[in-house]
Design a protein around this motif. Structure first.
Motif, mmCIF file in Angstrom:
data_model
loop_
_atom_site.group_PDB
_atom_site.id
_atom_site.type_symbol
_atom_site.label_atom_id
_atom_site.label_comp_id
_atom_site.label_asym_id
_atom_site.label_seq_id
_atom_site.Cartn_x
_atom_site.Cartn_y
_atom_site.Cartn_z
ATOM 1 N N GLY A 71 38.848 65.507 -7.856
ATOM 2 C CA GLY A 71 38.743 65.137 -6.430
ATOM 3 C C GLY A 71 37.058 65.160 -6.124
ATOM 4 N N ASP A 72 36.085 64.392 -6.689
ATOM 5 C CA ASP A 72 34.852 64.758 -6.269
ATOM 6 C C ASP A 72 34.680 63.680 -5.058
ATOM 7 N N GLY A 73 33.520 63.568 -4.462
ATOM 8 C CA GLY A 73 33.270 62.673 -3.193
ATOM 9 C C GLY A 73 33.544 61.378 -3.043
ATOM 10 N N TYR A 74 33.119 60.700 -4.385
ATOM 11 C CA TYR A 74 33.384 59.254 -4.607
ATOM 12 C C TYR A 74 34.669 58.859 -4.825
ATOM 13 N N SER A 75 35.565 59.649 -5.896
ATOM 14 C CA SER A 75 36.868 59.539 -6.115
ATOM 15 C C SER A 75 37.796 59.582 -4.601
ATOM 16 N N LEU A 76 37.500 60.722 -3.889
ATOM 17 C CA LEU A 76 38.263 60.844 -2.637
ATOM 18 C C LEU A 76 37.990 59.756 -1.978
ATOM 19 N N LEU A 77 36.719 59.193 -1.578
ATOM 20 C CA LEU A 77 36.375 58.460 -0.655
ATOM 21 C C LEU A 77 37.056 57.082 -0.999
ATOM 22 N N PHE A 78 36.919 56.657 -2.171
ATOM 23 C CA PHE A 78 37.925 55.628 -2.710
ATOM 24 C C PHE A 78 39.395 55.481 -2.479
ATOM 25 N N ALA A 79 40.004 56.749 -2.656
ATOM 26 C CA ALA A 79 41.320 56.923 -2.593
ATOM 27 C C ALA A 79 41.818 56.874 -1.098
ATOM 28 N N VAL A 80 40.851 57.644 -0.033
ATOM 29 C CA VAL A 80 41.322 57.392 1.163
ATOM 30 C C VAL A 80 41.240 55.830 1.604
ATOM 31 N N LEU A 81 40.123 55.168 1.257
ATOM 32 C CA LEU A 81 40.129 53.707 1.375
ATOM 33 C C LEU A 81 41.182 52.911 1.044
ATOM 34 N N ILE A 82 41.905 53.396 -0.093
ATOM 35 C CA ILE A 82 43.042 52.679 -0.675
ATOM 36 C C ILE A 82 44.208 53.043 0.201
ATOM 37 N N GLY A 83 44.230 54.104 0.757
ATOM 38 C CA GLY A 83 45.459 54.640 1.632
ATOM 39 C C GLY A 83 45.276 53.939 2.781
ATOM 40 N N VAL A 84 44.022 53.839 3.620
ATOM 41 C CA VAL A 84 43.861 52.842 4.543
ATOM 42 C C VAL A 84 44.540 51.488 4.672
ATOM 43 N N ILE A 85 43.804 50.863 3.780
ATOM 44 C CA ILE A 85 44.139 49.419 3.534
ATOM 45 C C ILE A 85 45.627 49.274 3.121
ATOM 46 N N GLY A 86 46.003 50.174 2.415
ATOM 47 C CA GLY A 86 47.322 49.905 1.765
ATOM 48 C C GLY A 86 48.448 50.031 3.221
#
Length: 786
Positions: A71-86
């Motif tokens: 869970g680095d900053g870039y991976s977590l940022l993209f994961a949260v983005l997936i969660g929001v759009i999903g």
């Protein structure tokens, strides 16, 4: 993190069970699947100061096969983005899809894709990363082809799958090379100096680029994305604007830390990204279908992101991450908007739509904000990230900046076309268009909160990114440690003074105004410049060529009579065995070790084979054929394998019985005549194959390691708890192999069950609209009608 990846898969099983009963309401349950991904915002808030968290699940440590999430900053940022759009896509689909949709398939497919995408961005193990990469291809294939009764959906799904799998093979090879060269299968633990000094460096670089370009629809692999719009609009908003198409972008961003030192990396990605941006914008400007326009605009925006991350420097990564957030907001919002227009009016055709601002005021507000952000106009977030894009291209030279300005001007021009559906009509309709418009719905009105709220939230985020740039910069800076742009001193803002980037923006606006003013002549010019050959025609030509060659090959090989096929097979085996013996000529190394009691059994086997050859009637042939099987059972028994001997005995007995049951239907031996020359050829092939296989077996003995039978005999009872070594081998030592065999049997059972069910009376199929002849334009979606 592991729970955030696993939970969507678990919820997919739940939705598959309750979907047929709950119907559209299953979407509320599906939205809960992304709650763990949204909760990753908590560790993200501590970035970039916090140390990246790592979760490891050991599987086969000797082979480096461990499930590791980082869970680095870039991976977590993209994961949260997936969660929001999903989450928004699931909620939007509740109001959008018709009650006739197969929700027991739709939501499980959607959630399985969400879990695969989360695993892709969070995985630190290269093998697991490849596995999730391929899983996104499989699930997107299922989603694109959801309405499989339509030829356009099947074609779009097949095209997307073939292109993605091509890149997947490249990624598999690149992962293997990086693991060998870097001394680890874990991305964060690769020895980068060793990788860069390895002769595998350039091949791994080229294969990584192939994977990234196919997944993120870069030239010439952009052809799959427009036809993928055959998927329902919630799928398009989730997969093809915010998540899956950015998988290649994520790969370039992360692997840029490995390959960015090579001039070939940026030397290929940046020019190709700019070319994709310009070409995608040019194709978007000529589309008459709103969803096709957004599809090509996505190709263009992916080219922009590729050119930024492909630069592999701090400023490029900073600008790319900022635009990543902006693009996810405005593009997903626009897909939702187009879905509302189609849902309420019954069409997505630009010439048939106009003046929707009064009937759809909330949709117009969301569309205006999202479109202006995509066009790069202030005070929206897209303007800020476009200025960073110009700054990066300025450092690379005037040719790069010129391409960036041209692509941005075309972007603004097709954005104006998109907003034109809400304004009064500019051009008169043809008689055919007037007739089609008369058949549209007349009671157009705003949709409910389930339709309008998701695009309004995303469009509001695009506005917030512009008027409050400090917020988007805070989000962008969470990835600075992971992507190495901590030293960037540039701050996001609407005004940085009179800079060269601002002057380039003025040129962009002037050029875009000219394009909008000359829209009619430009359209005529585009029609005249349409090439006869493009990526689609090349693709279909290749597919047709492969089909023709495959048919030819099957007709020349598999289409032959069984004796001819056997002759080819035996001849090939004899040649391969002969070559192997020639390369390892020590043949009689182990002949003396054969026990004498094997010789009578061998004589029985030979007698059975020769007896079949000399048989003059069917009954004799069946009986002597059984001698070979019973001889094999005797050999197993002599070699102390009674279980295998019993199995072989039963199989042979059943085979002989089946032969006898079908005896009356078998052709007579004399009904299959062979010439003397053919008999001599068959005898030579049989002798050559038998001799080659025997010599190959004998020559291979000296290469074998000491037998492991003693290990099994010693550990079967203590380790497996069984006195029967064969049973313990099958259940414990070879458990996964046995599980694989069980899965094969299960798949055969499913196939047989499906064939049997074809004859049963089922539910009526969904209405199928006539397919269009324009390959660039998706057809109307049956599930999107009101």
């Amino acid at each position: 993190m592991s729970f955030a990846v696993l939970f969507p898969f678990l919820m997919a099983l739940v939705c598959a069970a309750v979907g047929p009963r709950w119907g559209r309401r299953t979407g509320y349950l599906a939205a809960l699947a992304f709650v763990p991904a949204l909760l990753l915002a908590l560790p993200l808030s501590g970035m970039p100061a916090a140390v990246p968290a790592t979760e490891r699940t050991t599987w086969v440590p000797e082979l480096g096969l461990n499930l590791v999430f980082r869970g680095d900053g870039y991976s977590l940022l993209f994961a949260v983005l997936i969660g929001v759009i999903g989450t928004l896509a699931c909620l939007y689909s509740v109001a959008y899809l018709s009650e006739r949709e197969r929700f027991g398939r739709f939501y499980p497919y959607l959630l399985a894709f969400g879990g695969a995408m989360l695993g892709l961005v969070l995985s630190d193990n290269l093998v697991a990363l490849f596995g999730f990469w391929e899983l996104t291809s499989v699930t997107s294939f299922l989603l694109i082809g959801l309405w499989h009764t339509r030829s356009a959906a099947r074609d779009g799904a097949t095209k997307a799958f073939l292109v993605s799998v091509l890149g997947g093979l490249g990624l598999l090879a690149a992962v293997a090379m990086l693991s060998v060269a870097g001394g680890s299968t874990q991305l964060s633990e690769l020895d980068l100096d060793a990788v860069r000094a390895s002769p595998l460096f350039l091949p791994a670089l080229a294969l990584t680029l192939l994977a990234a370009f196919t997944k993120s629809a870069q030239l010439p692999f952009h052809l799959w994305l427009p036809t993928a719009m055959e998927a329902p609009t919630p799928v398009s908003a989730f997969l093809h604007s915010a998540t899956m198409v950015k998988a290649g972008v994520v790969l370039v961003a992360k692997f840029g830390l490995i390959f960015g030192t090579s001039p070939y990396w940026s030397g290929v990605i940046v020019p190709l990204g700019l070319a994709t941006m310009v070409w995608g914008s040019w194709l978007a400007l000529r589309q008459t279908d709103l969803k096709a326009l957004l599809a090509y605009s996505t190709v263009s925006q992916l080219g922009l992101l590729m050119s930024l991350y492909g630069a592999a420097d701090a400023n490029g990564n900073f600008a790319g991450t900022a635009h990543l957030l902006n693009h996810a907001a405005f593009k997903a919002a626009l897909f939702f908007v187009v879905g509302i227009i189609d849902h309420e009016t019954g069409t997505r055709e630009l010439p048939l739509l106009s003046g929707l601002r009064r009937a759809l005021p909330l949709t117009f507000a969301a569309a205006a904000l999202a479109t202006l952000s995509m066009a790069g106009l202030p005070p929206l977030g897209g303007f800020i990230s476009k200025e960073l894009f110009y700054e990066e291209m300025l450092h690379r030279g005037p040719l790069y900046l010129t391409a960036a300005v041209l692509g941005s001007a075309l972007t603004l021009a097709y954005s104006a076309r998109l907003l034109g559906v809400f304004l009064p009509r500019r051009f008169p309709l043809t008689p055919e268009q007037e007739k089609a418009r008369a058949e549209l719905k007349t009671d157009v009105h705003e949709g409910g909160p389930g339709l309008t709220l998701p695009p309004l939230l995303l469009a509001g985020a695009a506005l917030l990114f512009g008027v409050w740039p400090h917020g988007v910069e805070t989000l962008t800076r969470t990835a600075q440690s992971a992507l190495g742009f901590s030293g960037v001193e540039t701050h996001l803002g609407l005004w940085h003074g009179l800079t060269p980037a601002l002057l380039a923006t003025f040129v962009t606006w002037a050029l875009a105004a000219l394009l909008v003013w000359q829209a009619a002549p430009l359209g005529a010019l585009q029609r005249r410049l349409t090439p006869r050959m493009n990526a689609n025609t090349v693709y279909y030509s290749l597919v047709q060529g492969v089909n023709v060659y495959a048919s030819w090959l099957i007709a020349r090989t598999q289409g032959r009579a069984l004796p001819d096929q056997l002759r080819l097979t035996l001849g090939a085996v004899a040649l391969i065995a002969g070559y192997a013996v020639w390369r390892a000529p020590q043949v009689f190394h182990a002949v003396g070790e054969l026990p004498l009691y094997i010789l009578p059994i061998a004589a029985l086997l030979v007698a059975g084979a020769v007896g079949v050859l000399l048989s003059r009637n069917r009954l004799t042939a069946v009986v002597v054929t059984g001698l070979t099987g019973f001889g094999s059972a005797a050999s197993f028994l002599a070699l102390r394998a009674p279980d295998l001997a019993l199995t072989q005995l039963l199989v042979e007995a059943v085979t002989v019985i089946l032969f006898l049951l079908a005896f009356r239907y078998l052709p007579g031996v004399r009904a299959l005549p062979r010439t003397r020359g053919r008999s001599l050829l068959d005898g030579a092939l049989a002798l050559g194959m038998g001799a080659g296989a025997t010599l190959l077996t004998l020559s291979s003995v000296r290469f074998l390691r000491p037998p492991i039978s003693d290990y099994y005999l010693t550990n079967s009872y203590s380790g497996g708890g069984g006195k029967n070594v064969v049973n313990v081998l099958l259940v414990d030592f070879r458990g996964f192999d046995t599980l694989g065999e069980v899965l094969v049997v299960g798949m055969v059972a499913l196939a047989v069950g499906s064939l049997v069910s074809l004859g049963r009376r089922g539910t009526p199929p969904l209405p199928v609209p006539p397919d269009r002849t324009d390959d660039d334009t998706p057809v109307t979606e049956p599930g999107e009608q009101a």
